[in-house]
Structure formats: structure tokens, C-alpha cells
Design a protein around this motif. Structure first.
Motif, PDB file in Angstrom:
ATOM      1  N   PRO A 385       0.816  -1.226   0.000  1.00 41.17           N
ATOM      2  CA  PRO A 385       0.000   0.000   0.000  1.00 41.17           C
ATOM      3  C   PRO A 385       0.845   1.269   0.000  1.00 41.17           C
ATOM      4  O   PRO A 385       0.468   2.269  -0.624  1.00 41.17           O
ATOM      5  N   THR A 386       1.999   1.226   0.683  1.00 44.32           N
ATOM      6  CA  THR A 386       2.885   2.392   0.677  1.00 44.32           C
ATOM      7  C   THR A 386       3.397   2.675  -0.725  1.00 44.32           C
ATOM      8  O   THR A 386       3.427   3.835  -1.175  1.00 44.32           O
ATOM      9  N   ALA A 387       3.812   1.629  -1.451  1.00 42.35           N
ATOM     10  CA  ALA A 387       4.304   1.806  -2.828  1.00 42.35           C
ATOM     11  C   ALA A 387       3.215   2.327  -3.747  1.00 42.35           C
ATOM     12  O   ALA A 387       3.461   3.193  -4.596  1.00 42.35           O
ATOM     13  N   VAL A 388       2.007   1.803  -3.583  1.00 52.22           N
ATOM     14  CA  VAL A 388       0.884   2.280  -4.404  1.00 52.22           C
ATOM     15  C   VAL A 388       0.626   3.761  -4.128  1.00 52.22           C
ATOM     16  O   VAL A 388       0.410   4.559  -5.058  1.00 52.22           O
ATOM     17  N   ALA A 389       0.681   4.144  -2.850  1.00 49.76           N
ATOM     18  CA  ALA A 389       0.469   5.556  -2.500  1.00 49.76           C
ATOM     19  C   ALA A 389       1.579   6.434  -3.075  1.00 49.76           C
ATOM     20  O   ALA A 389       1.319   7.549  -3.550  1.00 49.76           O
ATOM     21  N   ILE A 390       2.840   5.936  -3.027  1.00 49.62           N
ATOM     22  CA  ILE A 390       3.959   6.696  -3.586  1.00 49.62           C
ATOM     23  C   ILE A 390       3.757   6.917  -5.089  1.00 49.62           C
ATOM     24  O   ILE A 390       3.907   8.043  -5.595  1.00 49.62           O
ATOM     25  N   LEU A 391       3.411   5.854  -5.814  1.00 56.21           N
ATOM     26  CA  LEU A 391       3.200   5.990  -7.256  1.00 56.21           C
ATOM     27  C   LEU A 391       2.042   6.939  -7.557  1.00 56.21           C
ATOM     28  O   LEU A 391       2.142   7.775  -8.469  1.00 56.21           O
ATOM     29  N   ALA A 392       0.961   6.811  -6.806  1.00 54.74           N
ATOM     30  CA  ALA A 392      -0.196   7.680  -7.042  1.00 54.74           C
ATOM     31  C   ALA A 392       0.170   9.146  -6.802  1.00 54.74           C
ATOM     32  O   ALA A 392      -0.203  10.033  -7.605  1.00 54.74           O
ATOM     33  N   ALA A 407       9.552  14.614  -4.219  1.00 62.07           N
ATOM     34  CA  ALA A 407      10.011  14.445  -2.843  1.00 62.07           C
ATOM     35  C   ALA A 407       8.839  14.273  -1.875  1.00 62.07           C
ATOM     36  O   ALA A 407       8.899  13.450  -0.957  1.00 62.07           O
ATOM     37  N   VAL A 408       7.765  15.044  -2.083  1.00 63.01           N
ATOM     38  CA  VAL A 408       6.575  14.880  -1.230  1.00 63.01           C
ATOM     39  C   VAL A 408       5.986  13.488  -1.414  1.00 63.01           C
ATOM     40  O   VAL A 408       5.649  12.797  -0.438  1.00 63.01           O
ATOM     41  N   GLY A 409       5.880  13.048  -2.663  1.00 55.13           N
ATOM     42  CA  GLY A 409       5.324  11.724  -2.933  1.00 55.13           C
ATOM     43  C   GLY A 409       6.164  10.604  -2.364  1.00 55.13           C
ATOM     44  O   GLY A 409       5.635   9.552  -1.987  1.00 55.13           O
ATOM     45  N   ALA A 410       7.477  10.814  -2.296  1.00 56.12           N
ATOM     46  CA  ALA A 410       8.366   9.783  -1.765  1.00 56.12           C
ATOM     47  C   ALA A 410       8.395   9.749  -0.254  1.00 56.12           C
ATOM     48  O   ALA A 410       8.834   8.750   0.332  1.00 56.12           O
ATOM     49  N   SER A 411       7.930  10.810   0.416  1.00 54.20           N
ATOM     50  CA  SER A 411       8.102  10.927   1.864  1.00 54.20           C
ATOM     51  C   SER A 411       6.832  10.683   2.663  1.00 54.20           C
ATOM     52  O   SER A 411       6.852   9.950   3.665  1.00 54.20           O
ATOM     53  N   VAL A 412       5.733  11.275   2.265  1.00 48.43           N
ATOM     54  CA  VAL A 412       4.516  11.210   3.074  1.00 48.43           C
ATOM     55  C   VAL A 412       4.041   9.775   3.304  1.00 48.43           C
ATOM     56  O   VAL A 412       3.752   9.380   4.450  1.00 48.43           O
TER      57      VAL A 412
END
Length: 513
Positions: A385-392, A407-412
Motif C-alpha cells: 500500500p505504501t508503494a501504491v500511494a507513492i506511485l499515485a 520528494a513529497v510523494g516519496a516521503s509522506v
């Protein structure tokens, strides 16, 4: 000495050796990227950074299985089954070499597409294509080294592993820097980056044979062992693939979704390299902690696993928090000093990446414990789920905000995922018969004292003149480190009795050697 103390000494002693190797590797990487950013120019350095992304993405099929090999080898050695260890290593190597061959062919086929993806300077298209083909060879070398590497970790030969890594780093860095200073061109520089993995393979063979284990026991491979490794390794593969998504796919998406100008990939990767510094401590603990947990699980000592998780996480908080805070305060001077003024544009990106990588660092003890206890699917339920959220978030934010959006997408999502891990680890420990609450795995005291010491460090750094050169930057960093250490050790008394006993044990071992 208690068994918990022995575990702490074993983890910390191994970590000291791996720390030396990791520091050498980090220093070598920084030397290469800083010299490359100056000698190659912004565009060609960006192309080189793009090609390293292809190496990382090409290695995805090799992920997961080495960790499964480490766990099986450590468990087998824990019960004295050397024959099973050799069978495990041979079976895993056979699968890895087949996967590496497939990846290498795919990278060679993708070389023309990579050339078309980047807005390259005139005449550089062929260099990009050849660099991607060299990347295919590097993937094969990585696969060859993975088997002996798993043997060294599984047998907990961390001293041999560290010496191998330091030697390979020294030779590889020297070869690459020589090519850069000779202005040999992008293709030659990329070829020199293959020297370190080649040396790693050669030294691994020698180190493993000295332990009495065949370096490439392919003749001992079996379908049963390979199937067992693949079953355990599949969730690990998913977990490791999500890590690659976290650390590498953002650079490629910058080219695809925002700008074909490779300079921005270079700027982003410069910030990424600095942020990766926050992951040095957990990488060391992961390598030492994971085999130890596997052996403790085989002996059903889940109480020691719980105390090990809490202690390892506390050590990480103490080490990582000042790196994150200091890097956020000094991000722009660090980028300008290490690279050049043009890279100051990546300073906001660096601050955001440090938050994400700091959070990622604190997940390592939990993932190491879950994997060591044979619970890879628990990690998968977090990382996927974390990877899916990062890609989205990348697909949403990169076209709008570029590097900052990446950077925001990779961190949150990483920060959110960190909050879940203590609950998952506590559940796995209760399944093993050791009742513990998630709050009991969090080192609250270390967290509070580290935060207070980091606040004192931040105040001291903010009061000093802003560094405008490498010497002044080093002085400010050193001053901040001293303030943090004094605040934590002397004022807040952050070093507890257990930690002092552990330091004494390690010092006694050092003197006895």
C-alpha cells in the motif's frame, strides 16, 4: 552477561565492522558524484544519474531472494546443518543467474528507448545506449556476488564482508575517479563503475572459500530448496521492489512526466544521495540484526527479539534524528559545497527527502524482526500500500511541482507506514508466544531525549554564521555534532546502564583481540 546483552554485543560488534565498510562506500560514492557533477557538466551528469536508475530498476528481479538465502543459511547454521546451507546457496544462485540473464537482455533491448527518452547533447545518444548496455553487465556482476554475499551474512562473517566491501570500494572509486579526471567520456566512466562489482565478486569467492563453503555450489542446487526460497522470497521481492520504487522510480518519472532535461535528474539525485546518509545506520543494523533474529526465532526466544527491536530502534533514533535535523538546516550549503551553486535549486527537495528517509530508517528494525520471524507477508501488507500511494502521489504531483512533488510523494506515505509497523511487530510476537504491546516496542525515552538534544543542536547551528565553503561547513557540522553529543550524554544522561555495559563488552572484546 545476559543473553539479551550478548545479542546486543553481537549486533553492535557486527555493526561496527559494517559501519566502516558503509562509511567507505558512502565516501567513495560522494567522491564520484561530486567529481562527476563538475567534470561531466550538468547535462551529462544527469545522464549518468539516469543510467544508474536503469541499473537499480534492472536489479529488481534479483531482489528478495538474497534475503531469503540469508535467513535460510542463518537458520541452518543455527542448528548445525552445513549441508542444507550449501544446498540453499546453490539453489538461490541458480535462480539469481537465470533472473539476471533475463534482466540483462531486457536492458540491452531497452538501450535505444533510453537514448530517445533523454534530451541529450549532440552526439551523446550512442553514449547513453552503450552505458545502458554496460548497466546490463553490472546487473550480471551483482547477481554473481549475491550468492557469496548471502553466505557471508548467513554465517555472520561480517568482518570478512566489511573488508571485502572496503577493498572493492577503494579500487572501484579509484578507477572511476581516474576516468573522470582524464575526461574519458560518459561511456568510459560508466564502464569504470563496473570495476567495484567485479572486484566484489573476486573477493567474495576468496572469503567464502576460506570459511569452508563453496563459492558457487550450483551442483548442490535442488528444486525443493529453490521452491522453498522462492516461496519465502516472493514477499521479500515485493518488499524490496517497493523500496526501489521509493528510491529510484521518481527520477525516471521526472523525465517522463515533467521534463526530458536530464539536468533535473542530476539535481534530484544529488539531493537523494545526501538524504541516503540517513539510511547508513539502519543498513548496518539490518545486516547484523536480521541473521541474529533468524537464529533466535529458531530457538523460540521471542522475548529477546522484542528487546532487540526496542534497542535497535532506540539506537537508530539517536543516530538518525540529528542527521535529519542538521541536513534540513544545512541543505543548501551542503549541496553547493559538495556539487556547485546550480544544485542549490534542490535544497527544498533535500529537506522533504530527509523527512521520508529518516522515517524509512526507523522502519528497519521492525522489518528485520518480521522477516527474521518468518513473517514476510506482514511486511508486504505495509510496503505494497505504501508503494501504491507513492506511485499515485508521483503521478499526481510530479507533473505539477516537479522535483518538489517527487520528494513529497516519496516521503509522506513512508511516514504513514512507519506508524503501522510497531502494531504489526507486536502481533507477530504475540503469535510466537510473547505478549507485548506496540507501545512497548517504541523507545520513548530515547526519542524524547534525542529530540531535546536535536533542538539544542538546531539552536546552536542557527546561531553560527552560514557556511559558504567546505571548511566552514565542516566546522559548523562538527560544532552541531558536539552540541548534540553533550546535550544527549551529559545534560540529558541519554546513555543508560545497559548501553554502558554493552560498550564495555565491546571494548573488552577489542582489547582481547
Amino acid at each position: 552477561m545476559t543473553e539479551s546483552g550478548s545479542l546486543g554485543a553481537k549486533i553492535s560488534g557486527a555493526s561496527l565492522w559494517m559501519a566502516a565498510a558503509q562509511i567507505a562506500s558512502l565516501a567513495g560514492a560522494f567522491a564520484v558524484i561530486t567529481v562527476a557533477s563538475r567534470r561531466l557538466g550538468d547535462a551529462q551528469y544527469g545522464i549518468l544519474a539516469t543510467v544508474t536508475v536503469f541499473v537499480a530498476l534492472g536489479s529488481i528481479l534479483l531482489l528478495g531472494l538474497p534475503q531469503a538465502m540469508v535467513r535460510e543459511a542463518a537458520s541452518s547454521e543455527g542448528v548445525g546443518a552445513r549441508g542444507r546451507t550449501i544446498e540453499t546457496l546453490g539453489s538461490g544462485q541458480a535462480v539469481l543467474l537465470v533472473a539476471a540473464g533475463i534482466v540483462a537482455l531486457a536492458l540491452c533491448a531497452a538501450a535505444p528507448w533510453a537514448s530517445a527518452l533523454v534530451d541529450a547533447p549532440p552526439g551523446a545518444e550512442s553514449s547513453i545506449g552503450w552505458s545502458v548496455r554496460i548497466a546490463a553487465g553490472i546487473v550480471m556482476l551483482i547477481a554473481l556476488a549475491a550468492g557469496p554475499d548471502a553466505a557471508l551474512q548467513g554465517l555472520q562473517a561480517f568482518r570478512a564482508l566489511a573488508l571485502r566491501n572496503m577493498t572493492a570500494t577503494l579500487i572501484g572509486t579509484g578507477a572511476t575517479l581516474t576516468a573522470l579526471r582524464a575526461d574519458a567520456g560518459l561511456t568510459t566512466v560508466m564502464a569504470m563503475t563496473a570495476v567495484a562489482p567485479a572486484v566484489t565478486v573476486a573477493l567474495s569467492v576468496r572469503a567464502v572459500r576460506r570459511l569452508g563453503v563453496p563459492a558457487f555450489p550450483l551442483a548442490h542446487a535442488s528444486r525443493v530448496a529453490a521452491t522453498r526460497l522462492l516461496r519465502f522470497g516472493l514477499p521479500l521481492f515485493i518488499n524490496e521492489a517497493t523500496y526501489v520504487i521509493h528510491t529510484r522510480v521518481d527520477s525516471l518519472l521526472l523525465l517522463v512526466l515533467w521534463s526530458h532535461d536530464a539536468r533535473f535528474v542530476g539535481f534530484y539525485n544529488a539531493a537523494l544521495y545526501v538524504a541516503v546518509t540517513a539510511l547508513v545506520p539502519p543498513r548496518l543494523l539490518m545486516r547484523a540484526f536480521f541473521p541474529a533474529v533468524a537464529q533466535l526465532t529458531a530457538c523460540a526466544r521471542f522475548d529477546l527479539v522484542a528487546s532487540g527491536v526496542r534497542r535497535a530502534t532506540g539506537y537508530l533514533v539517536i543516530l538518525v534524528l540529528p542527521i535529519v535535523v542538521g541536513g534540513a538546516l544545512l541543505g543548501e550549503p551542503i549541496l553547493v559545497a559538495l556539487f556547485k551553486p546550480a544544485f542549490a535549486v534542490a535544497a527544498p527537495t533535500l529537506v522533504l527527502l530527509l523527512v521520508g528517509y529518516g522515517a524509512n530508517a526507523l522502519t528497519y528494525p521492525f522489518t528485520a524482526a518480521l522477516l527474521g520471524m518468518g513473517q514476510p507477508r506482514a511486511v508486504t501488507w505495509n510496503t505494497v500500500p505504501t508503494a501504491v500511494a507513492i506511485l499515485a502521489m508521483h503521478l499526481w504531483l510530479i507533473p505539477i511541482h516537479g522535483m518538489t512533488g517527487a520528494a513529497v510523494g516519496a516521503s509522506v506515505p513512508i511516514v504513514v507506514g512507519l506508524l503501522v509497523y510497531p502494531w504489526q511487530t507486536a502481533l507477530a510476537l504475540r503469535t510466537g508466544g510473547h505478549a507485548v504491546h506496540a507501545r512497548g516496542l517504541v523507545p520513548w525515552r530515547a526519542l524524547a531525549k534525542s529530540a531535546a538534544a536535536a533542538a539544542a543542536m538546531a539552536a546552536a547551528v542557527a546561531a553560527l554564521p552560514r557556511p559558504d565553503s567546505i571548511p566552514t561547513l565542516v566546522m559548523v557540522v562538527a560544532a552541531g555534532a558536539v552540541v548534540y553529543a553533550l546535550a544527549f550524554v551529559v545534560v540529558l544522561r541519554g546513555v543508560e546502564e545497559n548501553d554502558r555495559r554493552l560498550i564495555g563488552e565491546l571494548w573488552s572484546r577489542r582489547k582481547s583481540r
